[in-house]
Design an enzyme around this catalytic site. Sequence first.
Site, PDB file in Angstrom:
ATOM      1  N   HIS A   1       0.844  -1.184   0.000  1.00  0.00           N
ATOM      2  CA  HIS A   1       0.000   0.000   0.000  1.00  0.00           C
ATOM      3  C   HIS A   1       0.883   1.238   0.000  1.00  0.00           C
ATOM      4  CE1 HIS A   1      -3.079   2.934   1.196  1.00  0.00           C
ATOM      5  NE2 HIS A   1      -3.966   2.047   0.788  1.00  0.00           N
TER       6      HIS A   1
ATOM      7  N   ASP B   1      -7.761  -4.381  -0.711  1.00  0.00           N
ATOM      8  CA  ASP B   1      -8.307  -4.674  -2.043  1.00  0.00           C
ATOM      9  C   ASP B   1      -8.250  -6.165  -2.354  1.00  0.00           C
ATOM     10  OD1 ASP B   1      -8.768  -1.910  -2.807  1.00  0.00           O
ATOM     11  OD2 ASP B   1      -6.596  -1.717  -2.891  1.00  0.00           O
TER      12      ASP B   1
END
Length: 429
Positions: free
Chosen positions: A308, A365
């Site tokens: 991330h 995600d």
Amino acid sequence: MSDQRVTVTDETSGKSLELPIIKGTDGEPCLQIKALPSTLGYFTYDPGYTATASCTSKITFIDGGKGILRYRGYPIEQLAENSSFLEVAYLLLEGELPTADEFKDFQQDITYHTMIHERLKSFIGGFHYDAHPMAMMAGVVGSLAAFYHDKMDMENPEHRMLAAKRMIAKMPTIAAACYRHHMGWPTAYPNNSLNYTENFLDMMFSVPTEEYKVSKVAAKAFDLLFILHADHEQNASTSTVRLVGSTGANPYASVAAGISALWGPAHGGANEAVLTMLDEIGDVSRVGKFIDRAKDKNDPFRLMGFGHRVYKNFDPRATLIRKAAYEVLEELGTTDPLLELAMELERIALQDDYFISKKLYPNVDFYSGIIYKALGIPTSMFTVMFAIARTVGWVSQWLEQEEVGTPIGRPRQVYAGAPERDYIPVQSR
């Protein structure tokens, strides 16, 4: 603003400037550089705004190094464990958790506005059946301004809050209508006897020919996903909403712009990209090969759903959603080759020294894509799910900006084009 200053000296001119230090409740301090151009003649250069604070906000705090995410001061772990999505929505909008009576009134307000205008169905029907749902969402949400333009006084706080509640209420209805248009099904009306996520699932999957019973497991999973996706500080789509809003544009246009920004595969489209990647891998036996490709600097292949930009250690949302993903898979007893592949990819990545050393852990995600897949949500609708949840954050950020006021957003640039030159007639070129 702090009384402390940082002195910047231009060695070329010998001029100096004291820059005030701005400190928030948490996080790194910032330098107020407003006087820099007029005093020293310089602007700052920061592509992607990775070192620039564009606003002051009281809504969300992130510490990427420590894996911290808080809404209005409350740790995301506590909200995910104890709260509901609508309660979190109230928190983000109002700044405090509601009392029982306040929450009851808020629920009634949201429920009252779940219907969409019948003319919007014709608008949705104008899209080709295989149009991407995010394209439809951006168009439909932007069109809401045409339905409510005469009832919106941007200077009136009550009107602004009404618009915010209206969007939170209508977004699931619009999303479900876009999906059903794609499927060729008749549009489903909201069922106000159901809660927020149950109502959404009912509008998505119920059909006139038989009774549809909403899965409690699915509704609970969606409530968690919506909480985790509700806001995430000044990300690309939220910054877009604020930037468009700074022009004085109405909130529907601002949120429509946010939807368009969210659509990008590097942002909200990442969970859709995870499933596309799994399709490319194709089989559990090929996972090792693609792991090796991901390690190869010369190979363009990337493992989607790992690591991330903000969280440099771990994504606190992924920790919460991973547990939910396994609960959903166990409860539904789902057998799907792509889900088995995803679990094997997760297992190898969590044990591989390369991914551990680079802290490339599965992110939110990765797991949200797995849950949506298990619950029967089409891949093209993944980012739409994100948009439903993030609408709460977008309108909260928009309300905050409108309340405090802000100058129109106008980033500077470093011009690298041709220097001044004279026009040459076409005959002489």
